[in-house]
Design an enzyme around this catalytic site. Sequence first.
Site, short mmCIF file in Angstrom:
data_model
loop_
_atom_site.label_atom_id
_atom_site.label_comp_id
_atom_site.label_asym_id
_atom_site.label_seq_id
_atom_site.Cartn_x
_atom_site.Cartn_y
_atom_site.Cartn_z
N GLU A 166 -9.37 -4.18 -27.00
CA GLU A 166 -9.08 -4.12 -28.43
C GLU A 166 -8.65 -5.50 -28.91
O GLU A 166 -8.24 -6.34 -28.12
CB GLU A 166 -8.00 -3.07 -28.73
CG GLU A 166 -6.70 -3.25 -28.00
CD GLU A 166 -5.79 -2.05 -28.13
OE1 GLU A 166 -5.72 -1.44 -29.20
OE2 GLU A 166 -5.14 -1.72 -27.14
N LYS A 180 -6.45 -8.50 -30.39
CA LYS A 180 -5.03 -8.87 -30.34
C LYS A 180 -4.66 -9.31 -31.75
O LYS A 180 -5.13 -10.34 -32.23
CB LYS A 180 -4.80 -9.98 -29.33
CG LYS A 180 -3.33 -10.34 -29.19
CD LYS A 180 -3.16 -11.42 -28.13
CE LYS A 180 -1.71 -11.82 -28.01
NZ LYS A 180 -1.14 -12.34 -29.23
N ARG A 208 10.76 -8.38 -32.66
CA ARG A 208 10.98 -9.06 -31.39
C ARG A 208 12.22 -9.94 -31.45
O ARG A 208 12.82 -10.26 -30.44
CB ARG A 208 9.74 -9.88 -31.02
CG ARG A 208 9.86 -10.52 -29.66
CD ARG A 208 8.60 -11.21 -29.25
NE ARG A 208 7.48 -10.27 -29.23
CZ ARG A 208 6.22 -10.63 -29.30
NH1 ARG A 208 5.90 -11.89 -29.41
NH2 ARG A 208 5.26 -9.74 -29.28
N GLU A 212 1.74 -4.16 -34.48
CA GLU A 212 1.83 -5.46 -35.14
C GLU A 212 1.77 -5.22 -36.64
O GLU A 212 0.92 -4.49 -37.14
CB GLU A 212 0.62 -6.26 -34.68
CG GLU A 212 0.71 -7.71 -34.62
CD GLU A 212 1.56 -8.33 -33.54
OE1 GLU A 212 1.84 -9.52 -33.73
OE2 GLU A 212 1.95 -7.71 -32.54
#
Length: 184
Positions: A13, A15, A36, A71
């Site tokens: 997939e 990124k 993060r 994301e």
Amino acid sequence: FVKNSTVSKFFIEPKYDGASVSLIYEKGNLVKAISRGDGKTGEDITENVMQIKNIPKKINITTNNFEVRGEVVMFHKDFDELNIERKNNNKEEFSNCRNAASGMLRLKDKTEVKGLSFMAYLIPTQIALEIGLNTQEEISNKLINLGFTTGQCYLVYSYIRIAAVLDKIKDSKNSIEYDIDGAV
């Protein structure tokens, strides 16, 4: 590549090039979103993430501490609109979609958050195994069934096809609606 590997299929997939986020659900309700941060300690961005329209606020999962990783990205059209608006309001324009996505997640005023989308790609291994998911393909299908948006994924059955899919992803990089920086 490993010679004589027992792997019979590969899941590939894009990124995504955005801001990494973990969503935490309790009994199916979205209760926390963590970035993060500095790499060791995440930043609580729950209020701003709640403004992202394509994130399910409720899912059909009854367990506690159910986590989805993905994301936060900004589509090119939303990036262009945001920068036009910022320019018209004498604000500094964002240099790229990734910086814009990260900046939006850190705004103090959640009502200013706009133009963001969430691309889900992972249920952490321990949680996935607990609910009977053993492959990335199964995880991706579960994410879709729970109402999450995922990107174009490819299932290939030979090492030779991996190179072809990677070339296809590379060739499509300029035609998709959001930024990617490779494939996984």
